[in-house]
Design an enzyme around this catalytic site. Structure first.
Site, PDB file in Angstrom:
ATOM      1  N   SER A  38       0.806  -1.140  -0.073  1.00  0.00           N
ATOM      2  CA  SER A  38      -0.045  -0.009   0.003  1.00  0.00           C
ATOM      3  C   SER A  38       0.836   1.272   0.178  1.00  0.00           C
ATOM      4  O   SER A  38       0.349   2.434  -0.587  1.00  0.00           O
ATOM      5  CB  SER A  38      -1.085   0.116   1.259  1.00  0.00           C
ATOM      6  OG  SER A  38      -0.202   0.015   2.516  1.00  0.00           O
TER       7      SER A  38
ATOM      8  N   ARG B  30      23.036 -13.993   2.826  1.00  0.00           N
ATOM      9  CA  ARG B  30      22.432 -12.597   2.764  1.00  0.00           C
ATOM     10  C   ARG B  30      23.181 -11.585   1.853  1.00  0.00           C
ATOM     11  O   ARG B  30      22.636 -10.977   0.867  1.00  0.00           O
ATOM     12  CB  ARG B  30      22.570 -11.834   4.072  1.00  0.00           C
ATOM     13  CG  ARG B  30      21.911 -10.604   4.561  1.00  0.00           C
ATOM     14  CD  ARG B  30      21.961 -10.404   5.833  1.00  0.00           C
ATOM     15  NE  ARG B  30      20.913 -10.975   6.848  1.00  0.00           N
ATOM     16  CZ  ARG B  30      20.075 -10.879   6.921  1.00  0.00           C
ATOM     17  NH1 ARG B  30      19.124  -9.888   6.499  1.00  0.00           N
ATOM     18  NH2 ARG B  30      18.988 -11.666   7.731  1.00  0.00           N
TER      19      ARG B  30
ATOM     20  N   ARG C 107      13.642  -7.203   5.527  1.00  0.00           N
ATOM     21  CA  ARG C 107      14.711  -7.746   5.606  1.00  0.00           C
ATOM     22  C   ARG C 107      15.775  -6.635   5.848  1.00  0.00           C
ATOM     23  O   ARG C 107      15.509  -5.627   5.512  1.00  0.00           O
ATOM     24  CB  ARG C 107      15.331  -8.620   4.348  1.00  0.00           C
ATOM     25  CG  ARG C 107      14.506  -9.748   4.022  1.00  0.00           C
ATOM     26  CD  ARG C 107      15.099 -10.548   2.962  1.00  0.00           C
ATOM     27  NE  ARG C 107      16.348 -10.858   2.952  1.00  0.00           N
ATOM     28  CZ  ARG C 107      16.528 -11.906   3.794  1.00  0.00           C
ATOM     29  NH1 ARG C 107      15.712 -12.799   4.292  1.00  0.00           N
ATOM     30  NH2 ARG C 107      18.128 -12.453   3.886  1.00  0.00           N
TER      31      ARG C 107
ATOM     32  N   HIS D 213       8.657   3.052   8.862  1.00  0.00           N
ATOM     33  CA  HIS D 213       8.382   2.065   9.974  1.00  0.00           C
ATOM     34  C   HIS D 213       7.010   2.581  10.653  1.00  0.00           C
ATOM     35  O   HIS D 213       6.962   3.946  11.216  1.00  0.00           O
ATOM     36  CB  HIS D 213       9.578   2.016  10.920  1.00  0.00           C
ATOM     37  CG  HIS D 213       9.424   1.091  12.059  1.00  0.00           C
ATOM     38  ND1 HIS D 213       9.364  -0.113  11.881  1.00  0.00           N
ATOM     39  CD2 HIS D 213       9.109   1.265  13.427  1.00  0.00           C
ATOM     40  CE1 HIS D 213       9.128  -0.615  12.839  1.00  0.00           C
ATOM     41  NE2 HIS D 213       8.900   0.204  14.014  1.00  0.00           N
TER      42      HIS D 213
ATOM     43  N   ASP E  32      15.604  -0.422  11.503  1.00  0.00           N
ATOM     44  CA  ASP E  32      14.836   0.706  11.942  1.00  0.00           C
ATOM     45  C   ASP E  32      15.649   1.712  12.773  1.00  0.00           C
ATOM     46  O   ASP E  32      15.190   2.182  13.664  1.00  0.00           O
ATOM     47  CB  ASP E  32      13.418   0.295  12.579  1.00  0.00           C
ATOM     48  CG  ASP E  32      12.538  -0.743  11.624  1.00  0.00           C
ATOM     49  OD1 ASP E  32      12.459  -0.660  10.552  1.00  0.00           O
ATOM     50  OD2 ASP E  32      12.320  -1.701  12.273  1.00  0.00           O
TER      51      ASP E  32
HETATM   52  C1  GAR Z   1       4.011  -0.731   6.723  1.00  0.00           C
HETATM   53  O1  GAR Z   1       3.088  -0.061   7.852  1.00  0.00           O
HETATM   54  C2  GAR Z   1       5.429  -0.305   6.995  1.00  0.00           C
HETATM   55  O2  GAR Z   1       5.487   0.824   8.032  1.00  0.00           O
HETATM   56  C3  GAR Z   1       5.740  -1.619   7.476  1.00  0.00           C
HETATM   57  O3  GAR Z   1       5.182  -2.654   6.754  1.00  0.00           O
HETATM   58  C4  GAR Z   1       3.907  -2.252   6.350  1.00  0.00           C
HETATM   59  C5  GAR Z   1       3.868  -2.431   4.995  1.00  0.00           C
HETATM   60  O4  GAR Z   1       2.600  -2.238   4.321  1.00  0.00           O
HETATM   61  N1  GAR Z   1       7.267  -1.603   7.756  1.00  0.00           N
HETATM   62  C6  GAR Z   1       8.136  -1.951   8.803  1.00  0.00           C
HETATM   63  O5  GAR Z   1       7.462  -2.595   9.957  1.00  0.00           O
HETATM   64  C7  GAR Z   1       9.411  -1.997   8.794  1.00  0.00           C
HETATM   65  N2  GAR Z   1       9.993  -2.469   9.975  1.00  0.00           N
HETATM   66  P1  GAR Z   1       2.322  -2.132   2.899  1.00  0.00           P
HETATM   67  O6  GAR Z   1       3.026  -2.951   2.249  1.00  0.00           O
HETATM   68  O7  GAR Z   1       1.257  -2.142   2.674  1.00  0.00           O
HETATM   69  O8  GAR Z   1       3.018  -0.878   2.333  1.00  0.00           O
END
Ligand code: GAR
Length: 224
Positions: free
Chosen positions: A14, A66, A92, A110, A146
């Site tokens: 998203s 990795r 990752r 984040h 993060d």
């Molecule tokens: C989002 O909320 C982003 O902030 C989080 O993953 C989600 C992805 O949603 N990222 C983390 O947690 C990074 N540590 P999306 O695929 O709908 O953009």
């Protein structure tokens, strides 16, 4: 010239969609050269293809290390012509070899007010802790998860008793505003890193109304 970027996703995408939408509406001066996912079935790849953006699945489990996986990503990103890398739910940690290929040009979002609640479940961890203010952060990426210098944060009140999903949805709405804004600042070359501090070169534009029931810093600009 529009900033050529690569977007890395692991899931729904998203945030990727919010970037695509701002690019298509002409407010975000960037062009997505490639979308890469480490999960071959990520919906983010479909979103990219729906908009004619090259989409590549690189399954990290196919690589011996990795380092080898990151090297394959660097190759694909460089071949695409992208100069900056935008992590949009990419779950990752990147190697220093990857980061050294795009110095000062890798961004992450984040869903928590860093340095609180890093990791894969920022919103849930914040809700379970009982915070009264939650939010999201866009930052430059370094070797730690993060962790890198903060570009922009948005805060929302956390309502006691509210389901985590409802809080996460309110945070996500703000993610979709601050991420395109941060990428636009990068595209405009207005961000400077000074240790952990990120300086934003001011725009000579009038202030615009900010989202209701939220605090965004630095404030969003026209179009975001
Ligand atoms: C989002 O909320 C982003 O902030 C989080 O993953 C989600 C992805 O949603 N990222 C983390 O947690 C990074 N540590 P999306 O695929 O709908 O953009």
């Amino acid at each position: 010239m529009a900033l050529p970027i690569a977007v890395l996703v692991s899931g729904g995408g998203s945030n990727l969609q919010s970037l695509i939408d701002r690019m298509e509406s002409g407010t975000l001066d960037a062009e997505i050269k490639i979308v890469i996912s480490n999960k071959p079935d990520a919906h983010g790849l479909t979103r990219a293809r729906n908009h004619g953006i090259p989409a590549l699945a690189l399954d990290h489990t196919d690589y011996p290390s990795r380092e080898a996986f990151d090297r394959a990503m660097v190759r694909a990103i460089q071949e695409s012509g992208a100069q900056s890398v935008v992590l949009a739910g990419f779950m990752r940690i990147l190697t220093s070899e990857f980061l050294n290929a795009f110095p000062g040009n890798v961004l992450n979002i984040h869903p928590a007010l860093l340095p609180s609640f890093p990791g894969a479940h920022g919103q849930r961890d914040a809700a379970e802790y009982g915070v009264r203010i939650a939010g999201c952060t866009v930052h430059f990426v370094d070797e730690k998860m993060d962790h890198g210098p903060v570009i922009i944060q948005a805060a929302v009140p956390a309502v006691p008793g509210e389901e985590t999903d409802a809080l996460a949805a309110r945070i996500l709405k703000l993610e979709h505003r601050i991420y395109p804004q941060a990428v636009q600042w990068l595209a405009q070359d207005r961000l400077r890193m000074d240790g952990r501090h990120v300086q934003l070169r001011p725009a000579h534009s009038a202030p615009v109304p900010q989202p209701e029931n939220a605090l965004v810093s630095p404030p969003l600009e026209q179009g975001f």
